[in-house]
Each structure stands twice: as structure tokens, then as C-alpha cells.
Motif scaffolding. Structure first.
Motif, PDB file in Angstrom:
ATOM      1  N   TRP A 118      -1.179   5.846   9.707  1.00 35.31           N
ATOM      2  CA  TRP A 118      -0.947   4.724   8.925  1.00 35.31           C
ATOM      3  C   TRP A 118      -2.145   5.438   7.618  1.00 35.31           C
ATOM      4  N   VAL A 119      -2.208   4.938   6.748  1.00 37.37           N
ATOM      5  CA  VAL A 119      -2.844   5.515   5.307  1.00 37.37           C
ATOM      6  C   VAL A 119      -4.132   4.309   4.773  1.00 37.37           C
ATOM      7  N   PRO A 120      -4.771   4.770   4.050  1.00 37.13           N
ATOM      8  CA  PRO A 120      -5.609   3.689   3.909  1.00 37.13           C
ATOM      9  C   PRO A 120      -4.736   3.382   3.088  1.00 37.13           C
ATOM     10  N   GLY A 121      -5.197   1.701   2.533  1.00 36.56           N
ATOM     11  CA  GLY A 121      -3.816   1.214   0.996  1.00 36.56           C
ATOM     12  C   GLY A 121      -5.159   0.963   0.727  1.00 36.56           C
ATOM     13  N   PRO A 122      -5.035  -0.275  -0.487  1.00 33.56           N
ATOM     14  CA  PRO A 122      -5.249  -1.169  -1.389  1.00 33.56           C
ATOM     15  C   PRO A 122      -6.392  -0.992  -0.478  1.00 33.56           C
ATOM     16  N   HIS A 123      -7.601  -1.752  -1.285  1.00 34.69           N
ATOM     17  CA  HIS A 123      -8.978  -1.947  -0.783  1.00 34.69           C
ATOM     18  C   HIS A 123      -9.484  -1.465   0.742  1.00 34.69           C
ATOM     19  N   PRO A 126      -6.235  -0.119   6.224  1.00 30.37           N
ATOM     20  CA  PRO A 126      -5.255   0.609   7.110  1.00 30.37           C
ATOM     21  C   PRO A 126      -3.958  -0.210   6.492  1.00 30.37           C
ATOM     22  N   LEU A 127      -3.025   0.478   6.736  1.00 28.28           N
ATOM     23  CA  LEU A 127      -1.235   0.121   6.694  1.00 28.28           C
ATOM     24  C   LEU A 127      -0.828   1.298   7.102  1.00 28.28           C
ATOM     25  N   LEU A 128       0.057   0.913   8.231  1.00 29.56           N
ATOM     26  CA  LEU A 128       0.789   1.681   9.444  1.00 29.56           C
ATOM     27  C   LEU A 128       2.410   1.791   8.566  1.00 29.56           C
ATOM     28  N   ASP A 129       2.709   3.031   9.136  1.00 25.96           N
ATOM     29  CA  ASP A 129       3.883   3.299   9.082  1.00 25.96           C
ATOM     30  C   ASP A 129       4.980   2.465   8.933  1.00 25.96           C
TER      31      ASP A 129
END
Length: 179
Positions: A118-123, A126-129
Motif C-alpha cells: 500500500w501507499v499513502p494516497g490523497p488526504h 492508505p491505498l492498496l496496490d
């Protein structure tokens, strides 16, 4: 000549005038085991780190404005973060991600451990790959519903371009779509 289909009405049960079983938590669970649902993971940033959970209650509410809803139990470990977050991530899982769905469904699991990409996304969400699609949403309402809350959120950014087929939940198990 036209074909006709026989339609049968529900029949009365032996216990009197009732056509079905009385409403109860067990009845609702039994009926919804018959309902196939898409599988999503909801994520949020929290002071102690990212949180997330598996949801099968995801629904589109409105196209304009772009609103969706899902439910979360107020006893869930993710509830405080969802309640306090202004933004959440919604991830539609692919059929090969049943292990990820199970991980985010298990109480006490290390959901964002080394096995979760995962990566930190907007705001800060957490965004999962590797998911089929994702959205970052602004939470607009928390509606009480028994021991749960219906979360209504507005999509503000996302990506629908993942590849594959959706993961489904049916009869208490994660399943793949069949042709």
C-alpha cells in the motif's frame, strides 16, 4: 404461440397464516447468505497508523453527486478511525485477492504488515496496490443503524483501471465470478 412461465406464490407454512419465518437476526443472515456481494476494503488514516476492514455492504447511492455507502459496526476496531476521518479509501478487490479480503476481515490481524502492499494516497488515505478499482472519498454523513453506522461518502478521486474480475462473497465464502 407464446411461452408462459408458471409463477408460484409463496405457500402458507404449517404454523398458521404466516408465509415465512418471523423477522430475526438469524433470518436476515440466512437470507443474505443467498445474496452475492462484491468485496471491498475500506481504509482510513489514523493517528496510530492506517486502519481498514473488509466490507460487503458497499453500495452506489447517487451519480450526481457521486455518493456511495457502506456499513460498519460501532464495536469494530476500525470504527473510531472511520468516525473521526474526513476521508476514506474504497478498494474493489479482484478475484485473486481472497487472502487480502480475509486478512482485512480478521479481528486482531496485522492488516498493514509486510504482506500488504500500500501507499499513502490523497488526504493521507492508505491505498492498496493491485486492486480492481479504488476511490478516495470525503465522508459526508454517519447515519445510526442499530449497532452499526451507515457511512455516506462522496468520491473525490479514484482509478477504475485495474485488471481482472471482481471477488464475490456468497454463502459465507469468498468466490470468483463464473461465466
Amino acid at each position: 404461440m407464446t411461452a408462459t412461465t408458471a409463477v408460484t406464490a409463496p405457500t402458507a407454512r404449517d404454523d398458521g397464516d404466516r408465509f415465512g419465518l418471523p423477522g430475526s437476526p438469524d433470518l436476515l443472515r440466512s437470507v443474505f447468505r443467498q445474496h452475492a456481494a462484491g468485496v471491498a476494503v475500506i481504509t482510513a488514516a489514523h493517528g496510530d497508523g492506517p486502519v481498514g476492514f473488509t466490507a460487503t455492504s458497499l453500495n452506489s447511492v447517487s451519480a450526481d453527486p457521486p455518493l456511495l455507502s457502506f456499513t460498519i459496526g460501532t464495536g469494530s476496531s476500525s470504527w473510531p478511525a472511520i468516525r473521526d476521518s474526513g476521508h476514506i479509501g474504497v478498494h474493489i478487490l479482484a478475484e485473486h485477492q481472497s487472502e487480502l479480503a480475509g486478512l482485512f476481515a480478521r479481528s486482531g490481524a496485522d492488516r498493514f504488515g509486510p504482506a500488504t502492499a500500500w501507499v499513502p494516497g490523497p488526504h493521507g488515505v492508505p491505498l492498496l496496490d493491485g486492486v480492481l478499482a479504488w476511490l478516495v472519498c470525503r465522508v459526508v454523513a454517519l447515519v445510526p443503524a442499530g449497532a452499526h453506522r451507515v457511512v455516506i461518502a462522496e468520491a473525490i478521486e479514484g482509478d477504475p483501471a485495474g485488471e481482472g474480475r471482481p471477488l464475490l462473497y456468497h454463502q459465507g465464502r469468498f468466490n470468483a465470478l463464473r461465466d
